[in-house]
Design an enzyme around this catalytic site. Sequence first.
Site, PDB file in Angstrom:
ATOM      1  N   HIS A 160       0.887  -1.397   0.144  1.00 56.08           N
ATOM      2  CA  HIS A 160       0.027  -0.021  -0.037  1.00 56.08           C
ATOM      3  C   HIS A 160       0.652   1.249  -0.001  1.00 56.08           C
ATOM      4  CE1 HIS A 160      -3.636  -2.270   0.556  1.00 56.08           C
ATOM      5  NE2 HIS A 160      -3.264  -2.675   1.464  1.00 56.08           N
ATOM      6  N   ASP A 195      -2.503 -10.808  -2.313  1.00 53.66           N
ATOM      7  CA  ASP A 195      -2.983 -10.292  -1.389  1.00 53.66           C
ATOM      8  C   ASP A 195      -4.687 -10.029  -1.401  1.00 53.66           C
ATOM      9  OD1 ASP A 195      -2.134  -9.062   1.602  1.00 53.66           O
ATOM     10  OD2 ASP A 195      -3.609  -7.896   0.714  1.00 53.66           O
ATOM     11  N   ASP A 278      -4.536 -13.125   3.538  1.00 53.26           N
ATOM     12  CA  ASP A 278      -5.761 -12.615   4.117  1.00 53.26           C
ATOM     13  C   ASP A 278      -6.979 -12.855   2.981  1.00 53.26           C
ATOM     14  OD1 ASP A 278      -4.643 -11.134   2.377  1.00 53.26           O
ATOM     15  OD2 ASP A 278      -4.671  -8.863   3.483  1.00 53.26           O
TER      16      ASP A 278
END
Length: 346
Positions: A160, A195, A278
């Site tokens: 990010h 992800d 995740d």
Amino acid sequence: MTEPVTPAPVFRPARHAAHQPRWDFSDGYPPVPYPEVAERIGEVLTGFGRTWPLAEHPVEGGREETVAALHAPEYLAFLRGIGETLEEGEEYVPSIFHGDLSAGPLRFRGGMFTAEIGTPITRATRQAALDSAETARRAAAHLLEHGGHVVALCRPPGHHAGYRRYGGYCFYNNAYVAARTVTAAGRRCPVLDVDYHLGDGSVEFAGEAAPYFSLHADPWRNYPHLDAGWDGAGRTHVHLATLAEGTDGEAYLAQLDDALTALTATRPDAVVLSLGFDTAATDTIQDAAVGLTAADFEAIGVRLAATGLPVLVLLEGGYDVAGLAGYAEAFARGLGPAPDQRRTTV
């Protein structure tokens, strides 16, 4: 006689546990316990170790030079300065947000480098993040020298982190530190991001020699909660695939096959895998359900192995701490026996 198996090279930041914020205020008050905990590294390491013999390489002493080519000087200066103002145990989150706060006090300036309050900065954060970036760089250098697969257990994660932006628990973009280390040697090295969340920072660094491929939950409904003006999907060398809510393993793997077909068409020499766990059905960080199981993580590994490319496995998210070892074990089993040094160098 059975040929000895060469241990898998695993690089990890030695002092990442010093970065341990207590609270995530993303959903307001009351906050939730910060999910990006130090125990994640040990659990993933345990899982890999159940499949491969490991050669661990602890990393410390990361320096700003490692990330200076990726991130804006004023952003680097902010991270350098804000950490020096913090007391032990203090956590910094911005109190005001604006595009230009450069004339304001240092404690106001964080709000021009992030748009959220879920990623606190502590006194130890900057050095932990620099060590994490150095972990990625050294893993990439190892891959260049020896070939084969390499693991970088980066913490804090990085996908990010943009040119002048932090958030989503990320401060420096580890995946593109690694990819650019490879491309600086004249090789082609895409980043494949599996992800749960879109790596909105990684999008900014994609280029011809290091294109970006991502499978992710809807980034308007889930973090990073993009605004209507976001143009990442239209950028050259960026290939994005959004997962429908309720995506199961079969649907996920079909989209992964499409991404890998496009990725291998770029004729890469190696690939950086931004690996997040995740997407697991048991991970509570999800806002829109994606239901991968251990068998699906094994299948992801199988598909990566089938490309025949050296893979730099780089850790991003994954917050079901109790399940991480099992998911990591399954992924490693799919990728193959212990990555060895018999491959030609990249």
